[in-house]
Design an enzyme around this catalytic site. Structure first.
Site, PDB file in Angstrom:
ATOM      1  N   ASP A  82     -34.791 -20.476   9.161  1.00  0.00           N
ATOM      2  CA  ASP A  82     -33.472 -21.087   9.028  1.00  0.00           C
ATOM      3  C   ASP A  82     -32.657 -20.950  10.309  1.00  0.00           C
ATOM      4  O   ASP A  82     -31.946 -21.874  10.699  1.00  0.00           O
ATOM      5  CB  ASP A  82     -32.715 -20.481   7.842  1.00  0.00           C
ATOM      6  N   GLU A  90     -26.899 -30.114   9.921  1.00  0.00           N
ATOM      7  CA  GLU A  90     -27.942 -31.006   9.408  1.00  0.00           C
ATOM      8  C   GLU A  90     -27.395 -31.843   8.260  1.00  0.00           C
ATOM      9  O   GLU A  90     -26.694 -31.332   7.388  1.00  0.00           O
ATOM     10  CB  GLU A  90     -29.160 -30.204   8.944  1.00  0.00           C
ATOM     11  N   ASP A 124     -27.688 -24.913   9.768  1.00  0.00           N
ATOM     12  CA  ASP A 124     -28.703 -25.435   8.852  1.00  0.00           C
ATOM     13  C   ASP A 124     -28.313 -24.945   7.460  1.00  0.00           C
ATOM     14  O   ASP A 124     -28.629 -23.814   7.084  1.00  0.00           O
ATOM     15  CB  ASP A 124     -30.094 -24.931   9.234  1.00  0.00           C
TER      16      ASP A 124
END
Length: 173
Positions: free
Chosen positions: A141, A69, A8
């Site tokens: 996160d 992502e 991420d």
């Protein structure tokens, strides 16, 4: 077992999460962390830290597959640019180690993990903990990175069962 690294990306914190997926589909948590780059005032050093730490994680845990992502369009162009640069540092670290990667939009990740594309961070954190049997509250996160890895695990399983490429059944925008 297939080991999957989820990333991420972020310009302040980059989440990383690793899971193992058994041939029977069982999921096992291996590792998660958030790379906090706020200590570096120089943005170039932040990017280097992301590159170096992801490279070290790849060396240490030897994932077979990587998922990251996809960047969403932010309201602030400067923030979007910095996020893209952080994502680029992460991608370069992975590709430099000879690994390919898959990309997932935030809505795809939320849909796969929570069941709805409009889920909030708390719901994602909770479901990641439930799915991977991780007690306590996860750092946001790191939970997102694990969610990305879970999404990849679910998607690759579906692709194998359907026998068609993922791009053929993804909704077009």
């Amino acid at each position: 077992m297939t080991r999957i690294l989820g990333i991420d990306p972020g310009s302040q914190r980059t989440g990383i999460g690793i899971i193992d997926v058994g041939a029977d589909g069982r999921l096992q948590h291996v590792y998660h962390a958030a790379i906090n780059v706020l200590g570096n005032e120089d943005f170039h050093q932040r990017l280097k830290q992301i590159f170096d730490e992801i490279s070290s994680v790849v060396d240490m845990y030897a994932p077979a597959e990587v998922a990251i992502e996809r960047v969403f369009m932010a309201r602030n162009p400067d923030s979007a640019l910095k996020l893209g640069q952080a994502r680029g540092a992460a991608i370069c670290a992975v590709v430099n180690k000879g690994l390919g990667l898959s990309e997932y939009a935030a809505k795809e990740v939320k849909q796969a993990v929570v069941g709805g594309g409009a889920a909030d961070k708390a719901q994602v954190q909770h479901m990641v903990g439930v799915l991977l049997n991780i007690p306590g509250k996860l750092q946001a996160d790191a939970a997102d990175a694990l969610a990305i890895a879970l999404t990849h695990a679910h998607t690759r399983s579906s692709v194998e069962r359907l026998g068609i490429p993922r791009t053929a059944w993804r909704r077009r925008r």
